[in-house]
Scaffold this motif. Structure first.
Motif, PDB file in Angstrom:
ATOM      1  N   UNK A  66       2.076  -2.682   6.631  1.00  0.00           N
ATOM      2  CA  UNK A  66       0.760  -3.311   6.630  1.00  0.00           C
ATOM      3  C   UNK A  66      -0.329  -2.262   6.824  1.00  0.00           C
ATOM      4  N   UNK A  67      -0.061  -1.278   7.694  1.00  0.00           N
ATOM      5  CA  UNK A  67      -1.027  -0.199   7.921  1.00  0.00           C
ATOM      6  C   UNK A  67      -1.305   0.555   6.630  1.00  0.00           C
ATOM      7  N   UNK A  72      -4.753   1.540   1.591  1.00  0.00           N
ATOM      8  CA  UNK A  72      -5.098   1.482   0.175  1.00  0.00           C
ATOM      9  C   UNK A  72      -6.335   0.627  -0.074  1.00  0.00           C
ATOM     10  N   UNK A  73      -6.464  -0.469   0.668  1.00  0.00           N
ATOM     11  CA  UNK A  73      -7.646  -1.320   0.503  1.00  0.00           C
ATOM     12  C   UNK A  73      -8.897  -0.600   0.997  1.00  0.00           C
ATOM     13  N   UNK A 221       6.613  -2.186   0.678  1.00  0.00           N
ATOM     14  CA  UNK A 221       5.397  -1.792  -0.045  1.00  0.00           C
ATOM     15  C   UNK A 221       5.301  -2.521  -1.386  1.00  0.00           C
ATOM     16  N   UNK A 222       6.422  -2.616  -2.102  1.00  0.00           N
ATOM     17  CA  UNK A 222       6.430  -3.301  -3.396  1.00  0.00           C
ATOM     18  C   UNK A 222       6.187  -4.794  -3.204  1.00  0.00           C
ATOM     19  N   UNK A 223       6.843  -5.365  -2.195  1.00  0.00           N
ATOM     20  CA  UNK A 223       6.699  -6.798  -1.947  1.00  0.00           C
ATOM     21  C   UNK A 223       5.272  -7.171  -1.551  1.00  0.00           C
ATOM     22  N   UNK A 227      -0.550  -8.615  -2.398  1.00  0.00           N
ATOM     23  CA  UNK A 227      -1.593  -8.869  -1.402  1.00  0.00           C
ATOM     24  C   UNK A 227      -2.836  -8.024  -1.668  1.00  0.00           C
ATOM     25  N   UNK A 228      -2.633  -6.834  -2.256  1.00  0.00           N
ATOM     26  CA  UNK A 228      -3.779  -5.975  -2.569  1.00  0.00           C
ATOM     27  C   UNK A 228      -4.672  -6.659  -3.594  1.00  0.00           C
ATOM     28  N   UNK A 229      -4.045  -7.250  -4.627  1.00  0.00           N
ATOM     29  CA  UNK A 229      -4.812  -7.956  -5.645  1.00  0.00           C
ATOM     30  C   UNK A 229      -5.520  -9.172  -5.052  1.00  0.00           C
TER      31      UNK A 229
END
Length: 254
Positions: A66-67, A72-73, A221-223, A227-229
């Motif tokens: 999550x960190x 990235x966000x 990270x892939x899963x 959430x980033x989108x």
């Protein structure tokens, strides 16, 4: 004035969440859990580099993906400066937290408190407190070093990919930067804490545990990439098109 306030509020919220997750990961990282037992399945008995056993992870791995997703966000909207500021702030506050943890351990315990947990299987509360919060200096040093290296590598790769792809392929710069930074993070922390630290792990054990932890982080990270989108759509809507584009443009140019 409202535009500036929105950007400041967003950065403040991200800073709080990022630092809270980083400190929590350090504090709960002292616990090692068995994945198979947690899921209620038979041990997988992996065999890597001459090492066999069940899949054991530090509880801190629950929060570190999550960190790095948050990194990235933050990269997306506030660029290198934003990530570096938050990363150094997190390191300072992690050290600050552990300094007071060690100070609390040094306090003389009340005699009645030492045995207050005996009925629950904790005969010495002072020893338990010291064991949980008094993580070895090698572990703390390894974790902080790995965290900083991972953050700096993450932001560098993120912007290198962004420079070549522009606003396209968000998944590539987010996941790609995380995969590389997490690889270094996974092995650096174990090497400092357990190979050159007092436990003197063998290279085989270091590689095996590092690979298992990295595999978990890759999967996480892939899963978490969708959430980033989702986060980007939500933030774009809240910030408004003009402010959102302004922040992302400045982040890319910085």
């Amino acid at each position: 004035m409202e535009i500036g306030n929105k950007a400041q509020k967003l950065f403040l919220v991200f800073t709080g969440l990022f630092v809270a997750n980083a400190i929590l990961a350090e504090l709960i990282g002292v616990k090692i859990f068995a994945l198979e037992d947690t899921l209620g399945i038979a041990p997988l008995n992996w065999n890597l580099f001459g090492q066999t056993g069940s899949l054991n992870f530090t509880a801190g791995t629950l929060l570190w993906p999550i960190v790095f997703i948050m990194t990235d966000i933050i990269n997306e909207y506030f660029g290198r400066r934003g990530v570096r500021f938050i990363s150094w702030l997190a390191v300072f506050l992690i050290v600050y937290a552990f300094a007071f943890a060690f100070a609390a351990i040094a306090l003389a315990p009340a005699s009645w408190w030492v045995t207050v947990g005996a009925a629950n299987g904790v005969p010495d509360m002072q020893a338990a407190f010291a064991q949980i919060f008094g993580q070895g200096m090698w572990t703390i040093a390894g974790s902080i070093t790995a965290f900083l290296i991972g953050q700096l590598i993450d932001v560098a790769i993120f912007h290198a990919i962004r420079k070549r792809t522009g606003e396209k392929h968000i998944w590539l710069r987010a996941t790609g930067s995380t995969l590389v930074s997490q690889f270094l993070d996974s092995f650096v922390v174990l090497y400092i804490a357990f190979v050159i630290g007092p436990q003197k792990w063998s290279i085989g054990l270091w590689l095996a545990v590092g690979c298992v932890n990295y595999a978990y982080k890759v999967f996480a990270a892939i899963a978490l990439t969708p959430l980033i989108y989702a986060a980007r759509r939500g933030l774009d809507a809240w910030l408004g098109k003009d402010l959102s584009e302004e922040l992302k443009t400045k982040a890319a140019e910085a």
